[in-house]
Design a protein around this motif. Structure first.
Motif, PDB file in Angstrom:
ATOM      1  N   HIS A 157      68.465  52.340  99.547  1.00  0.00           N
ATOM      2  CA  HIS A 157      68.585  52.314 101.015  1.00  0.00           C
ATOM      3  C   HIS A 157      69.230  53.613 101.514  1.00  0.00           C
ATOM      4  O   HIS A 157      68.730  54.247 102.444  1.00  0.00           O
ATOM      5  N   GLU A 158      70.309  54.021 100.865  1.00  0.00           N
ATOM      6  CA  GLU A 158      71.015  55.219 101.349  1.00  0.00           C
ATOM      7  C   GLU A 158      70.212  56.492 101.069  1.00  0.00           C
ATOM      8  O   GLU A 158      70.199  57.409 101.885  1.00  0.00           O
ATOM      9  N   HIS A 161      67.679  56.854 103.713  1.00  0.00           N
ATOM     10  CA  HIS A 161      68.300  57.460 104.897  1.00  0.00           C
ATOM     11  C   HIS A 161      68.385  58.976 104.712  1.00  0.00           C
ATOM     12  O   HIS A 161      68.060  59.748 105.615  1.00  0.00           O
ATOM     13  N   HIS A 207      66.566  52.659 110.361  1.00  0.00           N
ATOM     14  CA  HIS A 207      66.443  51.256 109.955  1.00  0.00           C
ATOM     15  C   HIS A 207      65.150  50.600 110.431  1.00  0.00           C
ATOM     16  O   HIS A 207      64.674  50.885 111.532  1.00  0.00           O
ATOM     17  N   TYR A 251      68.215  45.333 107.853  1.00  0.00           N
ATOM     18  CA  TYR A 251      69.457  44.613 107.576  1.00  0.00           C
ATOM     19  C   TYR A 251      69.164  43.134 107.363  1.00  0.00           C
ATOM     20  O   TYR A 251      68.267  42.594 107.997  1.00  0.00           O
ATOM     21  N   ILE A 309      69.000  56.381 110.115  1.00  0.00           N
ATOM     22  CA  ILE A 309      70.375  56.245 110.519  1.00  0.00           C
ATOM     23  C   ILE A 309      71.253  55.759 109.379  1.00  0.00           C
ATOM     24  O   ILE A 309      70.903  54.966 108.592  1.00  0.00           O
ATOM     25  N   ALA A 310      72.325  56.284 109.377  1.00  0.00           N
ATOM     26  CA  ALA A 310      73.265  55.914 108.339  1.00  0.00           C
ATOM     27  C   ALA A 310      73.693  54.542 108.648  1.00  0.00           C
ATOM     28  O   ALA A 310      73.251  53.993 109.556  1.00  0.00           O
ATOM     29  N   ASP A 311      74.527  53.994 107.948  1.00  0.00           N
ATOM     30  CA  ASP A 311      74.533  52.605 108.189  1.00  0.00           C
ATOM     31  C   ASP A 311      75.645  51.750 107.848  1.00  0.00           C
ATOM     32  O   ASP A 311      76.715  52.106 107.619  1.00  0.00           O
ATOM     33  N   ALA A 312      75.311  50.563 107.730  1.00  0.00           N
ATOM     34  CA  ALA A 312      76.293  49.543 107.675  1.00  0.00           C
ATOM     35  C   ALA A 312      75.734  48.499 106.782  1.00  0.00           C
ATOM     36  O   ALA A 312      74.589  48.151 106.917  1.00  0.00           O
ATOM     37  N   HIS A 313      76.512  48.024 105.915  1.00  0.00           N
ATOM     38  CA  HIS A 313      75.929  47.073 104.992  1.00  0.00           C
ATOM     39  C   HIS A 313      76.687  45.789 104.858  1.00  0.00           C
ATOM     40  O   HIS A 313      77.095  45.389 103.799  1.00  0.00           O
TER      41      HIS A 313
HETATM   42 ZN   LIG Z   1      71.280  51.717 106.494  1.00  0.00          ZN
END
Ligand SMILES: [Zn+2]
Length: 329
Positions: free
Chosen positions: A191-192, A195, A201, A256, A40-44
Motif C-alpha cells: 500500500h505504501e 503511494h 486512495h 481503506y 495520498i499518504a495515509d492512515a491505517h
Molecule cells: Zn494509504
C-alpha cells in the motif's frame, strides 16, 4: 533501539555492485493506477500513524493539475501535467533504508520484490545491494539523492508515504519518504509503496460511491476534521484526461477498510463496506499501475513528449509546488 538513525556498523559499509547484482537486486514494480485515483499518504486504522501533511501537499497539486489539463487542448501538454506526481515510465528508482535491522530491511525488500517482480509494471526499484541492505546517504547539501527512502525499525512510524514525486521535492529530500516502522505485513508495504509510485486512495477516486460519516470517523479513529476530510473526500471529478482503472474496487489494496460499519452512512449495505484490509492486489490495482507505467512506454518517448510539451506550456501561473515538480521532470 534503532529509530531513524543507524548504528555505526551500517555506516561503514561500502557500496559495490556489479551489473549482475543490480539485476538480481532490483524489484520490478508492476502496478499502475493513474494519477487521479491513486493516493495520498495515509492512515491505517489501528496500524497507523497518519501523516496528514502528505495529503495536504498532494491533493491541491492534483486539483491544480486537473485544472491545467482542462485548459490545455494539446495532448502532450496534458500528458506532461498529468505525470507531475508520477515517475518516468521505465525509470529506475534508487531504494535505501533509514533505520531498521537487517532482518527488518529484508522483510521490506522481499515484500517489494513480491509486488514488482513479474507484475509487468514498467518501473524499477533498485536497492543496489542485499548484503548489507543500503543506508540512505546524504550528499554535501544534506539531501538524500535516493528516490525511495524507507524509514524502518522500531523507532520509525507506520505507515505512510509521500505521494510519488512529492517525495523528492527539495523540502522533503532530507528525510525518508516512505514510513514502514515496526512489525509489518506485506499488504502494508505494498500500500505504501504504491503511494510512493504516485497513487491515491481507492475510496477517494472520482465517482467512488462511498458515503462516509465524518463525525463518526473522527470519534472512532481519533482524527480531527481536517485529517478525515483529506483522507476520505473524493478527488476532483471534473478532470477529463486522467485514465482511471475501471469503477470502484472495494477490494483494492488502496481502499481503506472500516473498523466499524458506522463509518459509512449506509452501514453494511454500502457498496464500500469493507470490514477487513485487502491483502492482495486486485486486477484493478494492476490495471491502474500498468496504465501509469506501461511496458510499452520508454524513458526516451516520455522525454520526447515532455520536450514537446515544454515548448508550448507556460508555467508562469503555476504554483511553486507544482512548478518544482514540472521543472524537474
Ligand atoms: Zn494509504
Amino acid at each position: 533501539m534503532l529509530p531513524n538513525s543507524f548504528n555505526l556498523a551500517y555506516n561503514t559499509y561500502a557500496f559495490k555492485t556489479t551489473v549482475g547484482e543490480r539485476m538480481r537486486n532490483s524489484a520490478f514494480l508492476a502496478l499502475g493506477i493513474t494519477l487521479a485515483m491513486v493516493g495520498i499518504a495515509d492512515a491505517h486504522n489501528e496500524w497507523g500513524t497518519f501523516n496528514p501533511e502528505f495529503n495536504d501537499e498532494a491533493a491541491p497539486l492534483l486539483a491544480e493539475v486537473a485544472k491545467l489539463n482542462d485548459a490545455a487542448p494539446d495532448e502532450d501538454a496534458r500528458y506532461f501535467y498529468s505525470r507531475a506526481l508520477l515517475w518516468k515510465p521505465g525509470q529506475t528508482l534508487k531504494g535505501c533504508f533509514i533505520g531498521g535491522t537487517p532482518a527488518e530491511r529484508k522483510f521490506i525488500f522481499d515484500s517489494a520484490a513480491k509486488l514488482l517482480n513479474g507484475a509487468r509494471i514498467n518501473i524499477i526499484i533498485d536497492f543496489q545491494s542485499l548484503n548489507p541492505f543500503p543506508d540512505c546517504r546524504k550528499d554535501a547539501r544534506g539531501l538524500y539523492p535516493e528516490e525511495i527512502r524507507i524509514a524502518a525499525g522500531t523507532g520509525a512510524p507506520c505507515c505512510s508515504a509521500h505521494i510519488g514525486r512529492n517525495g523528492v521535492k527539495k523540502a522533503n529530500s532530507d528525510k525518508a519518504n516512505v514510513f514502514l516502522g515496526g512489525r509489518l505485513e506485506d499488504w502494508q508495504v505494498w500500500h505504501e509503496l504504491i503511494h510512493a509510485l504516485g497513487f491515491f486512495h481507492e475510496h477517494q477516486k472520482p465517482g467512488a460511491p462511498c458515503r462516509f460519516d465524518y463525525v463518526e470517523i473522527q470519534r472512532l479513529w481519533g482524527w480531527d476534521a481536517t485529517k478525515v476530510k483529506t483522507n476520505f473526500d473524493r478527488l476532483n471529478n471534473d478532470e477529463r484526461d486522467f485514465r482511471l482503472s475501471g469503477g470502484f474496487d472495494v477490494k483494492s489494496i488502496m481502499d481503506y477498510y472500516q473498523s466499524s460499519p458506522t463509518m459509512l452512512v449506509d452501514g453494511t449495505r454500502s457498496p464500500c463496506y469493507n470490514p477487513a484490509p485487502a491483502k492482495t492486489l486486485t486486477t484493478t490495482d494492476l490495471e491502474g499501475l500498468r496504465l501509469a507505467y506501461p511496458m510499452s512506454a520508454s524513458p526516451a518517448s516520455h522525454a520526447e513528449r515532455v520536450t514537446r510539451a515544454r515548448a508550448i506550456v507556460d508555467l508562469a501561473g503555476v504554483s511553486p509546488g507544482l512548478r518544482e515538480l514540472l521543472e524537474s521532470e
